[in-house]
Design an enzyme around this catalytic site. Structure first.
Site, short mmCIF file in Angstrom:
data_model
loop_
_atom_site.label_atom_id
_atom_site.label_comp_id
_atom_site.label_asym_id
_atom_site.label_seq_id
_atom_site.Cartn_x
_atom_site.Cartn_y
_atom_site.Cartn_z
N SER A 6 0.85 -1.20 0.00
CA SER A 6 0.00 0.00 0.00
C SER A 6 0.88 1.24 0.00
CB SER A 6 -0.88 0.01 1.25
OG SER A 6 -1.42 1.32 1.41
N HIS A 31 -1.24 -1.21 -4.39
CA HIS A 31 -2.51 -0.93 -3.68
C HIS A 31 -2.62 0.56 -3.39
CE1 HIS A 31 -5.88 -2.22 -1.07
NE2 HIS A 31 -5.48 -1.27 -0.23
N ASP A 33 -5.01 3.49 -1.70
CA ASP A 33 -6.09 3.74 -0.75
C ASP A 33 -6.69 5.12 -0.98
OD1 ASP A 33 -6.10 1.35 0.97
OD2 ASP A 33 -4.04 1.94 1.42
N MET A 35 -9.43 7.70 0.14
CA MET A 35 -10.30 8.02 1.29
C MET A 35 -10.86 9.43 1.11
SD MET A 35 -7.89 6.61 4.36
CE MET A 35 -6.91 5.11 4.18
N HIS A 64 -8.51 0.76 -3.82
CA HIS A 64 -9.39 0.46 -2.69
C HIS A 64 -10.12 1.75 -2.33
CE1 HIS A 64 -9.44 -0.68 1.93
NE2 HIS A 64 -10.65 -0.52 1.43
N MET A 66 -12.50 3.97 -0.17
CA MET A 66 -13.10 4.14 1.16
C MET A 66 -13.82 5.48 1.12
SD MET A 66 -9.86 2.69 3.29
CE MET A 66 -8.84 2.79 1.82
N MET A 135 -11.03 -6.54 5.58
CA MET A 135 -10.20 -5.61 6.35
C MET A 135 -9.80 -6.27 7.67
SD MET A 135 -9.83 -2.95 4.49
CE MET A 135 -8.89 -2.01 5.69
N GLY A 142 -2.90 3.64 8.01
CA GLY A 142 -1.89 2.60 8.01
C GLY A 142 -1.35 2.42 9.43
N GLY A 143 -0.59 1.36 9.62
CA GLY A 143 0.13 1.18 10.87
C GLY A 143 -0.68 0.72 12.06
N ASP A 173 -6.27 -6.91 4.23
CA ASP A 173 -5.64 -5.58 4.27
C ASP A 173 -5.62 -5.06 5.70
OD1 ASP A 173 -4.84 -2.95 3.84
OD2 ASP A 173 -6.57 -2.42 2.59
C1 DX5 Z 1 -6.25 1.14 5.74
C2 DX5 Z 1 -5.76 0.84 4.34
C3 DX5 Z 1 -4.61 -0.07 4.27
C4 DX5 Z 1 -3.35 0.42 4.94
C5 DX5 Z 1 -2.56 -0.78 5.32
O1 DX5 Z 1 -7.50 1.75 5.65
O2 DX5 Z 1 -6.81 0.24 3.59
O3 DX5 Z 1 -4.35 -0.41 2.91
O4 DX5 Z 1 -2.57 1.25 4.14
O5 DX5 Z 1 -1.45 -0.35 6.06
P1 DX5 Z 1 -0.71 -1.32 7.11
O6 DX5 Z 1 -0.17 -2.48 6.32
O7 DX5 Z 1 0.34 -0.45 7.69
O8 DX5 Z 1 -1.74 -1.76 8.11
ZN ZN Z 2 -6.35 -0.59 1.58
#
Ligand code: DX5
Ligand code: ZN
Length: 213
Positions: A6, A31, A33, A35, A64, A66, A135, A142-143, A173
């Site tokens: 990602s 990937h 994201d 949002m 992806h 969101m 999910m 992330g993180g 994910d």
């Molecule tokens: C969260 C995202 C993920 C995120 C994953 O909403 O959809 O793709 O970036 O990051 P890690 O691997 O750090 O959990």
């Molecule tokens: Zn994602």
């Protein structure tokens, strides 16, 4: 298993460099994201930035969503011809219709389930889907720490997929590392997304992807 790093955890000051690094590191998908600040409490990137990602990438994009208005965003990103567009079932009144629309645009349709949504929510859509994304964190950042109940969910989904559409992939994910990827494989998962494990790993991006593989 397929590895989809990602770019949310990339250095956005050097985005093209960081996209090239995962592609040169032999990832399978990039990937992305997206949002909107409404469906999730975070705001990321739109088509201007994602087109720069597409230009730097030598691997297919996995977008992806969101967001609240899925159809609007599908139209916005379709010209970039990603391999996959995934959208959240919790935010879509007419998922069956949107799946057909995504496929008619030449893109593989995928549906995302947040941690509370049971796998049965997609049972009557499975025959039309190329991938289901589970999910393993709450969407938005992330993180975060991996939520282990996704393992049981993946097993239940795998049994449904084997009966209805064995071609359909399971993607997970959130919080994926070299410590839990084996459990995900055993649960029937085909594709993992990894953000911070790949980009914040002291061993480097290429080595991080290799350790997941
Ligand atoms: C969260 C995202 C993920 C995120 C994953 O909403 O959809 O793709 O970036 O990051 P890690 O691997 O750090 O959990
Ligand atoms: Zn994602």
């Amino acid at each position: 298993m397929l590895i989809a790093p990602s770019i949310l955890s990339a250095d956005f000051g050097h985005l093209a460099r960081d996209v090239k690094a995962i592609c040169d590191g032999d990832c399978d998908l990039v990937h992305v994201d997206v949002m909107d600040g409404h469906f999730v409490p975070n705001l990321t990137i739109g088509p201007v930035v994602v087109s720069a990602v597409a230009a730097a990438a030598t691997k297919p994009l996995d977008i992806h969503l969101m967001v609240e208005n899925n159809t609007f965003f599908v139209d916005l990103f379709a010209p970039l011809q990603p391999k996959y567009i995934s959208f959240h079932i919790e935010e879509e009144k007419h998922p069956h219709r949107l799946i057909q629309k995504i496929r008619s645009l030449g893109i593989s349709p995928a549906i995302v389930l947040t941690p509370h949504t049971p796998p049965e929510a997609v049972e009557f859509l499975l025959e039309d889907l190329d991938m289901v994304l589970l999910m393993s964190v709450n969407p938005g950042f992330g993180g975060q720490a991996f939520i282990p109940s996704v393992l049981e969910k993946a097993k239940r989904l795998k049994a449904m997929i084997q009966k209805i559409n064995p071609e359909c992939l399971i993607q997970v994910d959130g919080g994926v590392t070299d410590k839990n990827i084996g459990l995900l494989k055993s649960a029937g998962v085909d594709v993992v997304v990894a953000g911070s494990f790949v980009y914040k790993n002291p061993v480097g991006v290429k080595e991080a992807i290799a350790s997941l593989k």
